[in-house]
Enzyme design. Structure first.
Site, short mmCIF file in Angstrom:
data_model
loop_
_atom_site.label_atom_id
_atom_site.label_comp_id
_atom_site.label_asym_id
_atom_site.label_seq_id
_atom_site.Cartn_x
_atom_site.Cartn_y
_atom_site.Cartn_z
NE ARG A 120 31.84 35.68 106.83
CZ ARG A 120 30.74 35.28 107.46
NH1 ARG A 120 30.34 34.03 107.36
NH2 ARG A 120 30.05 36.13 108.18
CE LYS A 142 45.64 42.79 90.20
NZ LYS A 142 46.00 43.98 89.42
CD GLU A 184 45.96 43.01 78.85
OE1 GLU A 184 47.09 42.94 79.34
OE2 GLU A 184 45.07 43.76 79.30
CE LYS A 219 47.55 37.83 85.81
NZ LYS A 219 46.34 38.49 85.45
CD GLU A 229 48.69 45.01 91.29
OE1 GLU A 229 48.26 44.21 90.44
OE2 GLU A 229 48.26 46.16 91.43
NE ARG A 233 48.53 40.03 90.10
CZ ARG A 233 47.58 39.17 90.40
NH1 ARG A 233 47.65 38.46 91.51
NH2 ARG A 233 46.56 38.99 89.58
CG ASN A 237 48.86 46.82 87.02
OD1 ASN A 237 48.09 45.93 86.66
ND2 ASN A 237 49.13 47.05 88.30
CG HIS A 240 46.69 47.59 82.52
ND1 HIS A 240 47.63 47.11 81.63
CD2 HIS A 240 45.70 46.67 82.55
CE1 HIS A 240 47.22 45.94 81.15
NE2 HIS A 240 46.06 45.65 81.69
CG HIS A 244 42.45 50.83 84.16
ND1 HIS A 244 42.85 50.31 85.37
CD2 HIS A 244 42.27 49.77 83.35
CE1 HIS A 244 42.91 48.99 85.28
NE2 HIS A 244 42.57 48.64 84.07
CG HIS A 256 41.05 45.95 79.47
ND1 HIS A 256 41.23 46.79 80.54
CD2 HIS A 256 42.06 45.05 79.54
CE1 HIS A 256 42.29 46.42 81.23
NE2 HIS A 256 42.82 45.36 80.64
#
Ligand SMILES: NC(=O)c1ccc[n+]([C@@H]2O[C@H](COP(=O)([O-])OP(=O)(O)OC[C@H]3O[C@@H](n4cnc5c(N)ncnc54)[C@H](O)[C@@H]3O)[C@@H](O)[C@H]2O)c1
Length: 353
Positions: A120, A142, A184, A219, A229, A233, A237, A240, A244, A256
């Site tokens: 955990r 993330k 990016e 960031k 997010e 946030r 993206n 993206h 994606h 990517h």
């Protein structure tokens, strides 16, 4: 050397410097008491940098164990994830020990998700080795893996305890992987900082440390405002959702950053046609992407891209959040009904002669 502090559910430092891999063990020791450091890396990065890290961890009193997987997006799977978890359990890692991700975004996402889930949550340090992972994936917490239906569909928000960016590690990147990171960096300019965007007219390699630090600050500021997010946030993206889709359709053969570059160009073209931004903004973006030899279109049609987009997790009910530039340095979020996505993508595709 530069230090940037991120204050989220966990407060941590990002250190940016040159040749700091050789002191990473003492850096980690100052923050983490544990006995064992588990280095997670891929086969390319292992050959280049693992020994330097491992030697310094041993010197600072850690028992070092290592898990090395084949490089590339195709390793970012549930199989690798469970295999690392089992490895940590067999090696009897405790919650006071540390997982150290040494590699690009694939290593960071996988190792981070493993660190989040093992017992955990275990201590976690990111040592990003690609431009993309330095400016983006190692910051903000993330983590995740891909599922057959799409990218990053399983994951967790799990902030690291420290991030160590040794800019000198970028000297061994191939041009293609370096360019992924450039996409990016260009994204940060478009969403938040016109001056950064302008500075990229000089090659990024000329001013790496400052540019990396500026992207991380952008960031950091966004993540501190919206760690999970739910709103702002999502600006990160930009490009993206379509990106994606391109990655998914190419079975991850398109990298990517290259997919995001094409995604940014497609969305911005559509944005001009929607009257949200002016042609100048599109022209500047296309010129910048081309100057870094990044793609500004895709071979996939609107139908396939739309279907792939809609399997993306960022869909909320019957709409999807898209990010549209208004001008260089400023973007907005818009909820788009799913039945309008195809028209938008279609209008963003460059018509082939
Ligand atoms: N978590 C996030 O917030 C976030 C953000 C952006 C991207 N990502 C993820 O990051 C991944 C892409 O990351 P990436 O572009 O770093 O890819 P990557 O980790 O696959 O690395 C690209 C290639 O470069 C090699 N490499 C890494 N460091 C090297 C070095 N210093 N010298 C020589 N070769 C080196 C790797 O072995 C690999 O072959 C994607 O899975 C993407 O989804 C995550």
């Amino acid at each position: 050397m530069k230090n940037i502090t991120v204050k989220t559910s966990k407060t941590y430092n990002i250190t940016i410097g040159t040749n700091i891999l050789d002191t990473a063990g003492s850096h980690i020791r100052q923050k983490i008491d544990g006995q064992t450091a588990a280095i997670i890396t891929d086969d390319i990065v292992s050959g280049l940098y693992e020994k330097r890290l491992s030697d310094n961890l041993v010197k600072n009193g850690y028992r070092v164990i290592r898990y090395v997987f084949p490089n590339g997006e195709s390793s970012k799977t549930a199989e690798t994830f469970f295999s690392i978890l089992n490895f940590l359990a067999e090696e009897k890692l405790s919650r006071s020990d540390v997982v150290v991700a040494l590699g690009g975004g694939v290593v960071g996402d996988l190792a981070g998700f493993t660190a989040a889930c093992y017992m955990r949550g275990i201590k976690f340090v990111q040592i990003p080795t690609t431009l993309l992972s330095m400016v983006d994936s190692s910051v903000g917490g993330k983590t995740g893996i891909n599922l057959a239906c799409g990218k990053n569909l399983a994951g967790a928000f799990y902030q690291p305890d420290a991030v160590i960016c040794d800019v000198s590690l970028l000297s061994t990147l191939t041009d293609e992987v370096f360019k992924d990171g450039c996409a990016e960096v260009i994204k940060y300019g478009v969403i938040a900082d016109k001056a950064l965007f302008e500075s990229l007219k000089n090659p990024i390699r000329n001013n790496l440390t400052d540019i990396i630090a500026r992207c991380i600050e952008i960031k950091r500021d966004v993540v501190m405002e919206d760690e999970y997010e739910t709103g702002i946030r999502k600006l990160l993206n930009f490009g993206h959702t379509v990106g994606h889709a391109i990655e998914l359709l190419s079975e991850y053969k398109t990298f990517h950053g290259h997919a995001v570059a094409a995604g940014m160009a497609i969305v911005t073209r559509a944005t001009v046609r929607m009257g949200i931004c002016k042609t100048d903004c599109l022209d500047e973006l296309l010129k910048m992407l081309k100057s870094y030899d990044l793609p500004v279109n895709t071979k996939y049609d609107a139908e396939s891209l739309t279907n792939a987009c809609l399997s993306d997790k960022k869909r909320g009910g019957d709409s999807i959040t898209m990010i549209f530039p208004v001008e260089i340095g400023k973007c907005i979020l818009k909820q788009i009904p799913v039945n309008e996505i195809k028209t938008i993508i279609q209008s963003g595709l460059e018509v082939q002669a």
